[in-house]
Design a protein around this motif. Sequence first.
Motif, short mmCIF file in Angstrom:
data_model
loop_
_atom_site.label_atom_id
_atom_site.label_comp_id
_atom_site.label_asym_id
_atom_site.label_seq_id
_atom_site.Cartn_x
_atom_site.Cartn_y
_atom_site.Cartn_z
N LEU A 126 23.69 -30.89 8.33
CA LEU A 126 22.92 -29.70 8.74
C LEU A 126 22.06 -29.62 7.51
CD1 LEU A 126 21.67 -27.46 10.54
CD2 LEU A 126 23.38 -26.02 9.49
N THR A 127 20.78 -29.65 7.65
CA THR A 127 19.77 -29.55 6.27
C THR A 127 18.78 -28.49 6.41
OG1 THR A 127 18.26 -31.29 7.41
CG2 THR A 127 19.76 -32.00 5.78
N TYR A 128 18.51 -27.86 7.62
CA TYR A 128 17.56 -27.04 7.94
C TYR A 128 17.67 -26.33 8.98
CZ TYR A 128 13.00 -24.52 6.74
OH TYR A 128 12.19 -23.50 6.54
N THR A 129 17.56 -24.72 9.15
CA THR A 129 17.78 -24.20 10.48
C THR A 129 16.99 -22.84 10.48
OG1 THR A 129 19.39 -23.39 12.14
CG2 THR A 129 19.82 -23.05 9.78
N GLY A 130 16.53 -22.50 11.61
CA GLY A 130 15.77 -21.23 11.79
C GLY A 130 15.54 -20.74 13.06
N PRO A 131 15.00 -19.75 13.44
CA PRO A 131 14.93 -19.09 14.71
C PRO A 131 13.64 -19.57 15.45
CG PRO A 131 13.62 -17.59 13.16
CD PRO A 131 14.41 -18.76 12.54
N THR A 132 13.71 -19.67 16.75
CA THR A 132 12.50 -20.05 17.67
C THR A 132 12.13 -19.12 18.80
OG1 THR A 132 11.41 -21.89 18.50
CG2 THR A 132 13.86 -21.61 18.80
N ASN A 133 11.36 -19.04 19.27
CA ASN A 133 10.87 -18.36 20.64
C ASN A 133 10.40 -19.66 21.57
OD1 ASN A 133 9.90 -15.06 19.80
ND2 ASN A 133 11.88 -16.10 19.58
N MET A 134 11.20 -19.73 22.80
CA MET A 134 10.83 -21.02 23.54
C MET A 134 10.02 -20.74 24.74
SD MET A 134 14.17 -23.22 22.70
CE MET A 134 13.95 -24.48 23.83
N GLY A 135 10.10 -21.32 25.85
CA GLY A 135 9.40 -20.98 26.91
C GLY A 135 9.96 -19.76 27.81
N ARG A 136 8.94 -19.04 28.15
CA ARG A 136 9.22 -17.91 28.99
C ARG A 136 9.72 -18.34 30.37
NH1 ARG A 136 2.96 -15.44 30.68
NH2 ARG A 136 2.35 -17.47 31.68
N LYS A 137 10.14 -17.31 31.19
CA LYS A 137 10.87 -17.66 32.32
C LYS A 137 9.90 -18.51 33.47
CE LYS A 137 13.34 -15.71 36.44
NZ LYS A 137 13.94 -14.36 36.95
N ALA A 138 8.77 -18.25 33.58
CA ALA A 138 7.65 -18.92 34.20
C ALA A 138 7.17 -20.07 33.56
CB ALA A 138 6.51 -17.95 34.48
N ASP A 139 7.20 -20.32 32.44
CA ASP A 139 7.01 -21.56 31.75
C ASP A 139 7.96 -22.14 30.94
OD1 ASP A 139 3.97 -21.93 32.64
OD2 ASP A 139 4.21 -19.77 31.88
N GLN A 140 9.38 -22.65 31.43
CA GLN A 140 10.24 -22.82 30.56
C GLN A 140 10.20 -24.17 30.06
OE1 GLN A 140 14.23 -22.15 32.37
NE2 GLN A 140 13.20 -20.80 33.88
N THR A 141 10.75 -24.39 28.77
CA THR A 141 10.43 -25.47 27.77
C THR A 141 11.44 -26.66 28.58
OG1 THR A 141 10.33 -24.08 25.85
CG2 THR A 141 10.98 -26.53 25.45
N PRO A 142 10.70 -27.74 28.60
CA PRO A 142 11.83 -28.84 29.49
C PRO A 142 12.83 -29.14 28.44
CG PRO A 142 9.81 -29.61 28.65
CD PRO A 142 9.56 -28.33 28.44
N THR A 143 13.97 -29.69 28.90
CA THR A 143 15.10 -29.86 28.23
C THR A 143 15.41 -31.52 28.24
OG1 THR A 143 16.61 -29.44 29.99
CG2 THR A 143 16.24 -27.71 28.44
N GLY A 144 16.17 -32.12 27.24
CA GLY A 144 16.63 -33.42 27.22
C GLY A 144 15.99 -34.11 25.77
N LEU A 145 16.15 -35.56 25.89
CA LEU A 145 15.59 -35.99 24.56
C LEU A 145 14.12 -36.29 24.58
CD1 LEU A 145 16.25 -37.84 22.06
CD2 LEU A 145 16.47 -39.88 23.65
N PHE A 146 13.45 -35.92 23.31
CA PHE A 146 12.08 -36.24 23.10
C PHE A 146 11.70 -36.84 21.91
CE2 PHE A 146 12.59 -32.37 25.82
CZ PHE A 146 11.92 -32.80 26.64
N PHE A 147 10.66 -37.45 21.60
CA PHE A 147 10.45 -37.86 19.95
C PHE A 147 8.99 -37.34 19.68
CE2 PHE A 147 13.34 -41.01 21.98
CZ PHE A 147 14.09 -41.62 20.88
N THR A 148 9.03 -36.92 18.47
CA THR A 148 7.70 -36.66 17.73
C THR A 148 6.53 -37.56 18.11
OG1 THR A 148 8.33 -37.10 15.61
CG2 THR A 148 8.80 -34.73 16.26
N ASN A 149 5.48 -37.02 18.35
CA ASN A 149 4.36 -38.26 18.31
C ASN A 149 3.14 -37.84 17.54
OD1 ASN A 149 3.05 -36.06 20.56
ND2 ASN A 149 4.76 -36.86 21.71
#
Length: 282
Positions: A126-149
């Motif tokens: 573990l090298t870095y960590t912090g808080p986030t606020n993700m997608g609300r109920k109506a627009d939820q953040t997709p889950t799974g594997l992604f790659f930065t582009n």
Amino acid sequence: MKKYILVVIFGLSLLACKQEPKTVVVKKTAPERHQPKNVAYQWQNAKEWLASTTDSSAIRIALAVNRTDKIHFVKMDSVIVPTDFSGDIEYYLPFPFKVKALENVNKIIFFSYPSQTFATYENGELTYTGPTNMGRKADQTPTGLFFTNWKAEETTSTFNDEWDLKWNFNIANKLGVGWHQYELPGYPASHSCLRLQEKDARYLYEWADQWILLDNNTISVKGTPVIVFGAYDFEAAKPWSQLVANPKALDISEEEITKHVSPFLKTIMTEQQKRIKYQGKK
């Protein structure tokens, strides 16, 4: 006879140069961390606590524990704060310090929907960590594997052209999902993106790798792997409110991270090898 041996050795060295580059495993040294004497939490009045606190590291930890930023922190009636702020921030957030299953993965980022936190790992540490606020109920953040582009220091939201997004790094190009700096009200509130405090957004912006394109339609090398996992209970109280009764309520185990990454490890290592090969040609 000696000439023949020299020729053979030279020939073998040429063959070795033509072989595919091997996976480069960097032995990451565990960062030195300061452990608090005790990890426990209590409720406090937000304005009163902030008025009595000048320690910037304590404020950073309190904001992270409440998954918020300073502007929204002062608007809250009650907040959760540790009883002991002597430790580093990693001790107050849920990700494990080491994951053996990631030892051969040079870089990876995780976003936990249930705990609204993120973490970076380098070769299992573990090298870095912090808080986030993700997608609300109506627009939820997709889950799974992604790659930065692609990334941009500042860009305009595709949802609302009046929203300026700093340190934006896209992870799902066609969906328009990525992380960036934006306000953190202390609960999932975005239109599917991964909101971060500016310090964290900039760190990830500079740490993660962009994709490499052959042309506008062809990806040669993908960026840093990102795994978004879990589900958020939008009908329940904020999950971190459980920390007062049970400081380990949100802990994410090494086994859980392993479970989430295992289905994707082969793909992650294949893409990592492509990057190593590309860098070897430069």
